[in-house]
Design a protein around this motif. Structure first.
Motif, PDB file in Angstrom:
ATOM      1  N   GLY A  24      43.768   8.281  13.081  1.00  0.00           N
ATOM      2  CA  GLY A  24      45.041   8.986  13.007  1.00  0.00           C
ATOM      3  C   GLY A  24      45.103   9.942  11.833  1.00  0.00           C
ATOM      4  N   HIS A  25      44.553   9.516  10.685  1.00  0.00           N
ATOM      5  CA  HIS A  25      44.565  10.378   9.500  1.00  0.00           C
ATOM      6  C   HIS A  25      43.743  11.650   9.716  1.00  0.00           C
ATOM      7  N   TYR A  26      42.677  11.538  10.482  1.00  0.00           N
ATOM      8  CA  TYR A  26      41.771  12.682  10.669  1.00  0.00           C
ATOM      9  C   TYR A  26      41.817  13.221  12.108  1.00  0.00           C
ATOM     10  N   PHE A  27      42.889  12.896  12.810  1.00  0.00           N
ATOM     11  CA  PHE A  27      42.957  13.301  14.223  1.00  0.00           C
ATOM     12  C   PHE A  27      42.989  14.818  14.375  1.00  0.00           C
ATOM     13  N   ILE A  28      43.450  15.505  13.367  1.00  0.00           N
ATOM     14  CA  ILE A  28      43.520  16.966  13.444  1.00  0.00           C
ATOM     15  C   ILE A  28      42.148  17.593  13.669  1.00  0.00           C
ATOM     16  N   TRP A  29      41.083  16.879  13.240  1.00  0.00           N
ATOM     17  CA  TRP A  29      39.732  17.421  13.396  1.00  0.00           C
ATOM     18  C   TRP A  29      39.254  17.391  14.851  1.00  0.00           C
ATOM     19  N   PHE A  30      39.975  16.661  15.701  1.00  0.00           N
ATOM     20  CA  PHE A  30      39.634  16.710  17.125  1.00  0.00           C
ATOM     21  C   PHE A  30      39.947  18.086  17.721  1.00  0.00           C
ATOM     22  N   THR A  31      40.658  18.899  16.963  1.00  0.00           N
ATOM     23  CA  THR A  31      40.916  20.272  17.403  1.00  0.00           C
ATOM     24  C   THR A  31      39.612  21.025  17.647  1.00  0.00           C
ATOM     25  N   VAL A  32      38.615  20.742  16.816  1.00  0.00           N
ATOM     26  CA  VAL A  32      37.354  21.498  16.899  1.00  0.00           C
ATOM     27  C   VAL A  32      36.634  21.258  18.229  1.00  0.00           C
ATOM     28  N   PRO A  33      36.280  20.008  18.579  1.00  0.00           N
ATOM     29  CA  PRO A  33      35.546  19.833  19.847  1.00  0.00           C
ATOM     30  C   PRO A  33      36.369  20.194  21.081  1.00  0.00           C
ATOM     31  N   ILE A  34      37.667  19.877  21.056  1.00  0.00           N
ATOM     32  CA  ILE A  34      38.500  20.200  22.217  1.00  0.00           C
ATOM     33  C   ILE A  34      38.611  21.711  22.392  1.00  0.00           C
ATOM     34  N   SER A  35      38.758  22.434  21.289  1.00  0.00           N
ATOM     35  CA  SER A  35      38.834  23.897  21.363  1.00  0.00           C
ATOM     36  C   SER A  35      37.527  24.485  21.884  1.00  0.00           C
ATOM     37  N   VAL A  36      36.422  23.910  21.441  1.00  0.00           N
ATOM     38  CA  VAL A  36      35.115  24.397  21.902  1.00  0.00           C
ATOM     39  C   VAL A  36      34.973  24.204  23.406  1.00  0.00           C
ATOM     40  N   ILE A  37      35.370  23.044  23.906  1.00  0.00           N
ATOM     41  CA  ILE A  37      35.250  22.766  25.343  1.00  0.00           C
ATOM     42  C   ILE A  37      36.124  23.715  26.158  1.00  0.00           C
ATOM     43  N   ILE A  38      37.381  23.873  25.747  1.00  0.00           N
ATOM     44  CA  ILE A  38      38.293  24.757  26.486  1.00  0.00           C
ATOM     45  C   ILE A  38      37.811  26.207  26.416  1.00  0.00           C
ATOM     46  N   SER A  39      37.344  26.626  25.253  1.00  0.00           N
ATOM     47  CA  SER A  39      36.843  27.997  25.102  1.00  0.00           C
ATOM     48  C   SER A  39      35.624  28.225  25.981  1.00  0.00           C
ATOM     49  N   TRP A  40      34.755  27.226  26.048  1.00  0.00           N
ATOM     50  CA  TRP A  40      33.560  27.347  26.893  1.00  0.00           C
ATOM     51  C   TRP A  40      33.945  27.505  28.359  1.00  0.00           C
ATOM     52  N   VAL A  41      34.950  26.760  28.801  1.00  0.00           N
ATOM     53  CA  VAL A  41      35.395  26.850  30.196  1.00  0.00           C
ATOM     54  C   VAL A  41      35.884  28.264  30.513  1.00  0.00           C
ATOM     55  N   PHE A  42      36.739  28.809  29.667  1.00  0.00           N
ATOM     56  CA  PHE A  42      37.299  30.136  29.937  1.00  0.00           C
ATOM     57  C   PHE A  42      36.230  31.224  29.820  1.00  0.00           C
ATOM     58  N   ASN A  43      35.340  31.088  28.845  1.00  0.00           N
ATOM     59  CA  ASN A  43      34.274  32.080  28.703  1.00  0.00           C
ATOM     60  C   ASN A  43      33.317  32.029  29.891  1.00  0.00           C
TER      61      ASN A  43
END
Length: 250
Positions: A175-194
């Motif tokens: 929970g304290h470091y959950f904000i860092w999940f932004t990185v892999p999730i953003s990469v996956i979504i960006s890869w899909v759109f690209n």
């Protein structure tokens, strides 16, 4: 055999590189095509027309800009000559001419796909918008992931003091470091759109000879085999089907 000559002329025209076709010039396209052998790039149209047209007809076709249309024109002239000589009766002549009209129509459709690219401004803006989305996506997700992390930490308060097992500590740490999940999730979504944008760009030009393009060489060869078998051509004169190369039909 003129019909086979028409197909050969048409596929050579469709394989002609255009300045707006980007996929063959990309590194992935260049590396991929090194392992393939595109027939239209290996043999010239003059070589391919041998055996299908007489020398006079071949010279006539090669002298024209639209060689595939010239082949159909030869077919139409020959049909008219047969009608004049009485070998083809009026109704049959009209029906076959309708087939020629249909072939001209279909030829025009694929030529428009080949020679008139999708509006460049749409393709360019689409790429820009995708990259803007990719760049801004992490900033839009950070706050939401931070909120989720806070909720996780607050929800774990009710379990304190924690048991000796490390499971609860692990959840709180997440929970304290959950904000860092932004990185892999953003990469996956960006890869899909690209990837969707790349697929759309590659699909604009379906005759380049790439792995996902229309296999016009294979289709042409299959039709030639069918024609030769129907007219009773000798088995030795019937070519083999176009082989697959690296699980790709060209």
């Amino acid at each position: 055999m003129r019909h086979i000559a028409w197909m050969s002329s048409l596929r050579h025209a469709l394989r002609t590189p255009k300045s707006w076709e980007a996929e063959p010039r990309k590194k992935t396209g260049i590396d991929y095509r090194k392992h393939l052998e595109i027939r239209e790039q290996k043999y010239s149209l003059e070589e391919e027309l041998k055996g299908y047209l007489s020398e006079e007809e071949k010279d006539y076709v090669l002298s024209k800009k639209n060689k595939q249309a010239a082949c159909l024109n030869l077919q139409s002239k020959h049909l008219s000559a047969l009608k004049t000589e009485g070998y083809v009766w009026e109704f049959a002549h009209l029906e076959i001419e309708k087939m020629f009209v249909e072939l001209f129509t279909l030829q025009g459709k694929v030529e428009r796909i080949k020679n008139f690219p999708y509006p460049r401004q749409f393709a360019t803006l689409n790429k820009f918008f995708v990259w803007i989305f990719v760049i801004l996506l992490p900033f839009g997700m950070m706050n939401e992931f931070d909120k989720i992390g806070i909720i996780i930490v607050e929800s774990m308060e009710q379990y304190k003091p924690y048991p000796n097992s490390g499971f609860h500590y692990l959840i709180e740490l997440m929970g304290h470091y959950f904000i860092w999940f932004t990185v892999p999730i953003s990469v996956i979504i960006s890869w899909v759109f690209n990837t969707m944008e790349r697929v759309g760009e590659a699909s604009e030009n379906p005759f380049e000879g790439e792995g996902n393009d229309v296999p016009i060489t294979t289709m042409s060869r299959d039709i030639e085999i069918d024609i030769r078998q129907m007219i009773g051509d000798h088995e030795n004169n019937i070519p083999k089907p176009e082989p697959e190369k690296f699980n790709t039909q060209l």
